[in-house]
Design a protein around this motif. Structure first.
Motif, PDB file in Angstrom:
ATOM      1  N   CYS A  71       0.958  -1.207   0.033  1.00 11.73           N
ATOM      2  CA  CYS A  71      -0.106  -0.031  -0.152  1.00 11.73           C
ATOM      3  C   CYS A  71       0.880   1.279   0.094  1.00 11.73           C
ATOM      4  N   LEU A  72       1.929   1.213   0.749  1.00 13.11           N
ATOM      5  CA  LEU A  72       2.849   2.366   0.787  1.00 13.11           C
ATOM      6  C   LEU A  72       3.570   2.672  -0.373  1.00 13.11           C
ATOM      7  N   ALA A  75       1.146   4.048  -2.861  1.00 17.39           N
ATOM      8  CA  ALA A  75       0.738   5.507  -2.747  1.00 17.39           C
ATOM      9  C   ALA A  75       1.667   6.290  -3.160  1.00 17.39           C
ATOM     10  N   GLY A  76       3.190   5.961  -2.934  1.00 15.36           N
ATOM     11  CA  GLY A  76       4.171   6.655  -3.443  1.00 15.36           C
ATOM     12  C   GLY A  76       4.288   6.845  -5.002  1.00 15.36           C
ATOM     13  N   THR A 115      -1.918   5.323   1.598  1.00 16.77           N
ATOM     14  CA  THR A 115      -1.173   5.625   2.791  1.00 16.77           C
ATOM     15  C   THR A 115      -1.804   5.347   4.040  1.00 16.77           C
ATOM     16  N   ALA A 137       6.194   6.277   5.475  1.00 14.51           N
ATOM     17  CA  ALA A 137       5.067   6.761   4.863  1.00 14.51           C
ATOM     18  C   ALA A 137       5.683   8.401   4.803  1.00 14.51           C
ATOM     19  N   TRP A 141       6.242  10.339   1.222  1.00 14.44           N
ATOM     20  CA  TRP A 141       5.769  11.601   0.866  1.00 14.44           C
ATOM     21  C   TRP A 141       6.551  13.043   0.575  1.00 14.44           C
TER      22      TRP A 141
END
Length: 319
Positions: A71-72, A75-76, A115, A137, A141
């Motif tokens: 997931c992370l 997200a990136g 995230t 996380a 970001w």
């Protein structure tokens, strides 16, 4: 994590994505391009290596760490394209956002939702895992929104990849300390690949791919020649030792050959191939680290992801 600041990642894995008509692309394909589907297969090995180096057997908490990492990571990827949408409109107009196949607001929403999901999954794995997932996380970001084009960019990407391995270690064994040397090995490789990726759209100096090639050789030498080089006690299982040697050779071949070509001719296409090779090489590197610790099953599971990564990389850009 994987370098994805400027793409060929960060194809086929060896060439820029063809300029496809937005009308010829389905929504599913557009999201697969945005999220760099082939690179996703380089993620589970982080948690598996972390679990192996922690000395604990993989369990349900390891699976939660893998899900959190996925997931992370995604997200990136989504955030990366959102942050690069203006530049991509000039350099990569076929990418999902500038081509209009995905709205920027949708990509940003996906980044935020993924995230949150990643942090929630880490929390389910336990407080030690969440303690690692939160800075992971934040690093993702910070890299996409602020650090990517600064001198700190490659180091931030390397930090994210190292933290991703430690996430698996803390989720499974509760402590990051035993996994620190393995995390440093993976982070060092990531640092080298990310540095090379900075020249993938315009080409550049041969120094970056040459330095990455030297790094590849050094990491391989430490894995094969130095007892406990990856931080774990050397495996004494003959099958694990043989597998470890084969996987280390695969790492050198996958990463080293395109880097050599890029060092001889740092043109954008060859640099893109070098970055793609470096990303794919993470899988045999992860598997070699797992085998080094004696975790034969984890090594085999990680290595088994390589064919799928190659298959999807022929259809969707890995960078």
């Amino acid at each position: 994590m994987t370098p994805h600041s400027r793409r060929p990642d960060r194809p086929s894995t060896t060439s820029p994505t063809p300029n496809r008509s937005p009308r010829a692309s389905t929504p599913a394909r557009a999201w697969a391009e945005l999220l760099r589907l082939p690179a996703l297969f380089t993620v589970p090995g982080d948690a598996l290596v972390g679990a192996a180096t922690s000395g604990a057997r993989p369990d349900s908490r390891t699976l939660l760490a893998i899900a959190s990492s996925l997931c992370l990571y995604e997200a990136g990827m989504a955030l990366n394209d959102w942050a690069d949408r203006t530049e991509d409109a000039l350099e990569r107009p076929h990418r999902p956002l500038p081509s209009g196949r995905i709205r920027p607001s949708a990509a940003l929403t996906a980044a935020g939702a993924l995230t949150a999901a990643g942090l929630a999954l880490a929390a389910c794995a336990g407080r030690p895992a969440l303690t690692v997932a939160a800075p992971l996380a934040a690093t993702v970001w910070a890299y996409d929104l602020a650090l990517k084009r600064t001198p700190a960019g490659p180091a931030a990407m390397a930090t994210a990849r190292g933290l991703d391995l430690l996430l698996g270690a803390t989720a499974t064994g509760g402590s990051a300390r035993p996994a620190l040397p393995a995390a440093l090995t993976l982070a060092t490789h990531t640092l080298a690949v990310t540095t090379v990726s900075r020249g993938e759209t315009r080409g550049g100096s041969p120094l970056a791919p040459l330095a990455a090639l030297i790094t590849t050789g050094t990491l391989a030498w430490r894995l094969t020649r130095t007892p406990g080089a990856s931080g774990e006690a050397p495996s004494r299982h003959p099958a694990a030792d043989a597998l470890h040697t084969a996987l280390t050779a695969a790492f050198v071949t996958t990463s080293g050959r395109p880097l050599l070509h890029a060092a001889l001719n740092p043109s954008p296409p060859l640099t893109q191939r070098a970055v793609g090779g470096g990303i794919r090489a993470m899988i045999p590197l992860q598997a070699a680290l797992a085998a080094r610790s004696g975790a034969l099953t984890s090594a085999l599971l990680t290595a088994a992801l390589a064919p799928a990564a190659r298959h999807f990389a022929r259809r969707v850009s890995v960078t």
